[in-house]
Write an enzyme that holds these catalytic residues in place. Structure first.
Site, PDB file in Angstrom:
ATOM      1  N   GLY A 230       0.921  -1.194   0.026  1.00  0.00           N
ATOM      2  CA  GLY A 230      -0.167  -0.095   0.005  1.00  0.00           C
ATOM      3  C   GLY A 230       0.900   1.246  -0.058  1.00  0.00           C
TER       4      GLY A 230
ATOM      5  N   LEU B 178       1.453   3.421  -2.050  1.00  0.00           N
ATOM      6  CA  LEU B 178       1.094   4.478  -2.945  1.00  0.00           C
ATOM      7  C   LEU B 178       0.250   5.692  -2.046  1.00  0.00           C
ATOM      8  CD1 LEU B 178       1.095   3.421  -6.630  1.00  0.00           C
ATOM      9  CD2 LEU B 178       2.734   4.776  -5.555  1.00  0.00           C
ATOM     10  N   GLY B 179      -0.140   5.112  -0.858  1.00  0.00           N
ATOM     11  CA  GLY B 179      -1.328   5.572  -0.035  1.00  0.00           C
ATOM     12  C   GLY B 179      -0.918   6.819   0.573  1.00  0.00           C
ATOM     13  N   GLN B 180      -1.585   7.414   1.556  1.00  0.00           N
ATOM     14  CA  GLN B 180      -1.247   8.650   2.346  1.00  0.00           C
ATOM     15  C   GLN B 180      -0.188   8.456   3.007  1.00  0.00           C
ATOM     16  OE1 GLN B 180      -4.029   9.906   4.910  1.00  0.00           O
ATOM     17  NE2 GLN B 180      -3.220  11.971   5.235  1.00  0.00           N
TER      18      GLN B 180
ATOM     19  N   ASP C  87       2.521  -1.696  -4.286  1.00  0.00           N
ATOM     20  CA  ASP C  87       0.774  -1.299  -4.226  1.00  0.00           C
ATOM     21  C   ASP C  87       0.205  -2.092  -5.361  1.00  0.00           C
ATOM     22  OD1 ASP C  87      -0.361   1.524  -2.823  1.00  0.00           O
ATOM     23  OD2 ASP C  87      -1.360   0.503  -4.408  1.00  0.00           O
TER      24      ASP C  87
ATOM     25  N   TYR D 295     -15.118  -0.940   8.943  1.00  0.00           N
ATOM     26  CA  TYR D 295     -13.719  -0.513   8.977  1.00  0.00           C
ATOM     27  C   TYR D 295     -13.168  -0.878  10.339  1.00  0.00           C
ATOM     28  CZ  TYR D 295      -9.401   2.609   9.198  1.00  0.00           C
ATOM     29  OH  TYR D 295      -8.046   2.914   9.220  1.00  0.00           O
TER      30      TYR D 295
ATOM     31  N   LYS E 246     -10.536  -3.575  12.099  1.00  0.00           N
ATOM     32  CA  LYS E 246      -9.337  -3.057  12.655  1.00  0.00           C
ATOM     33  C   LYS E 246      -9.084  -3.695  13.885  1.00  0.00           C
ATOM     34  CE  LYS E 246      -7.435  -0.414   9.800  1.00  0.00           C
ATOM     35  NZ  LYS E 246      -5.921  -0.990   9.203  1.00  0.00           N
TER      36      LYS E 246
ATOM     37  N   ILE F  40      -4.829  11.158  10.017  1.00  0.00           N
ATOM     38  CA  ILE F  40      -3.490  11.748   9.901  1.00  0.00           C
ATOM     39  C   ILE F  40      -3.671  12.796   8.717  1.00  0.00           C
ATOM     40  CG2 ILE F  40      -1.317  11.186   8.821  1.00  0.00           C
ATOM     41  CD1 ILE F  40      -1.656   8.507  10.640  1.00  0.00           C
TER      42      ILE F  40
END
Ligand code: NAD
Ligand code: AKB
Length: 319
Positions: free
Chosen positions: A7, A9-11, A33, A138, A142, A168
């Site tokens: 992942g 390429l994410g934030q 990614d 979600y 988690k 974030i």
């Protein structure tokens, strides 16, 4: 250390990669990614879907990977629209990573979230160990992920570690479909249009953190000697407990004409209402020395500074 990031390429990944390559050298970092769009990392990059166990295993064995930062996930707002996909990516993806880690002796960092708490969790100064009955898909993934990481540690000896990240805020890559995305959008819109339509109510209090602190927390946790850790998966961490109105006021200090309108998105508001107002992160401080560097004002100054350059907008902070 040979590190695989999923992942990437994410934030978070897009900024974590830069820190990892600076700290451990480019040849020791492998970014992946599901997407392939315009990354310009100073390290190897390959397309990798975490739902494909064999592909993860091939990258790990071919590159002698010993540490995995597993960031591939579906975030809260998208997860509520596509709950089955969220379960698949967040749980099957994590299980694949943990299986590969167990077989090839890798340490694993997996972020959890304030989303792992629910409406009957104590809202203020939410303790490290408390009720976790989330009501969003979600959150379900988690809290299940935290438990699965604990299980792989106790059953198979995998060195699993994690953080319950708050929302974030960052200026490199836009967030990927969460409930706290407003806290990034508000800075872009303040500079571009002087106005923002916020999808949460103005007094919705949530924990937040600036990206440099989020990256610092991940690396510090992963570098802590294992015998210091009691809570591996996952540590409460926070920098500030703030509401949309606080962001608006903080931005107005530097852009006095900035205005905000509140047009509430009920799905996101419901998710936000089920999350804590503020976390108690003292276990992280005690076990591995966690301390945030940025508060709301220092983050606002840095966000406006960096974003104005990125967006080509003529703006200077007046001290
Ligand atoms: P993001 O949505 O910005 O990035 C996730 C990345 O995962 C994307 O680049 C996406 O292409 C990739 N991805 C999705 N499905 C994939 C698959 N099947 N295989 C491989 N890659 C896939 O998310 P982020 O903000 O960078 O979050 C990273 C982690 O941190 C997630 O576990 C998230 O839940 C957690 N987290 C983030 C925040 C936050 O505010 N950003 C807060 C709490 C926790
Ligand atoms: C989201 O809003 O989904 C994320 C998170 C707090 O986990 N930013």
């Amino acid at each position: 250390m040979k590190i695989l990031v999923t992942g990437a390429l994410g934030q978070i990944g897009s900024e974590l990669i830069d820190t990892l390559t600076d700290r451990y050298a480019s040849e020791n970092v492998f970014a992946t990614d599901k997407k392939t769009n315009n990354q310009n990392f100073d390290c190897k990059f390959e397309k990798l879907d975490v739902l494909n166990y064999e592909s993860i295993e091939n990258i790990v064995t071919e590159n002698n990977i010993d540490t995995i930062y597993h960031l591939a996930a579906i975030l809260s707002a998208v997860a509520e629209e596509k709950p089955r996909l969220a379960w698949q990516v967040n749980m099957e993806g994590l299980k694949n990573v943990l299986e590969v880690a167990a077989k090839h002796d890798c340490a694993v960092f997996t972020p959890s979230s304030i989303g792992a708490f629910g409406p009957n969790t104590p809202k203020n100064k939410t303790p490290q160990d408390t009720i976790q009955r989330p009501t969003s898909m979600y959150g379900v993934t988690k809290v299940s992920g935290e438990l699965l990481c604990d299980y792989y540690h106790t059953k198979f000896g995998v060195d699993t570690r994690g953080l319950r990240y708050p929302g974030i805020i960052s200026n490199k890559t836009l967030p990927g479909g969460g409930t706290t995305d407003y806290a990034v959008e508000i800075y872009y819109e303040a500079l571009k249009n002087g106005h923002y339509e916020c999808f949460l109510e103005q007094d919705t209090q949530l924990d937040m953190m600036y990206m440099p602190d989020a990256i610092k927390a991940a690396i510090e946790l992963m570098e802590t000697p294992a015998d210091k850790l009691t809570h591996r998966n996952a540590f409460n961490v926070t920098s500030m407990s703030v509401a949309p109105r606080d962001f608006a006021n903080s931005i107005k200090e530097y852009l006095p004409d900035f205005t905000v309108e509140y047009k509430v998105d009920q799905t996101k508001q419901k998710i936000a209402n089920s999350w804590p107002n503020s976390l108690d992160d003292s276990a992280a401080t005690k076990e591995w020395g966690w301390e945030a560097e940025y508060d709301l004002d220092s983050m606002t100054k840095d966000m406006l500074d960096k974003l104005s350059v990125k967006l080509g907008i003529d703006f200077k902070i007046k001290e």
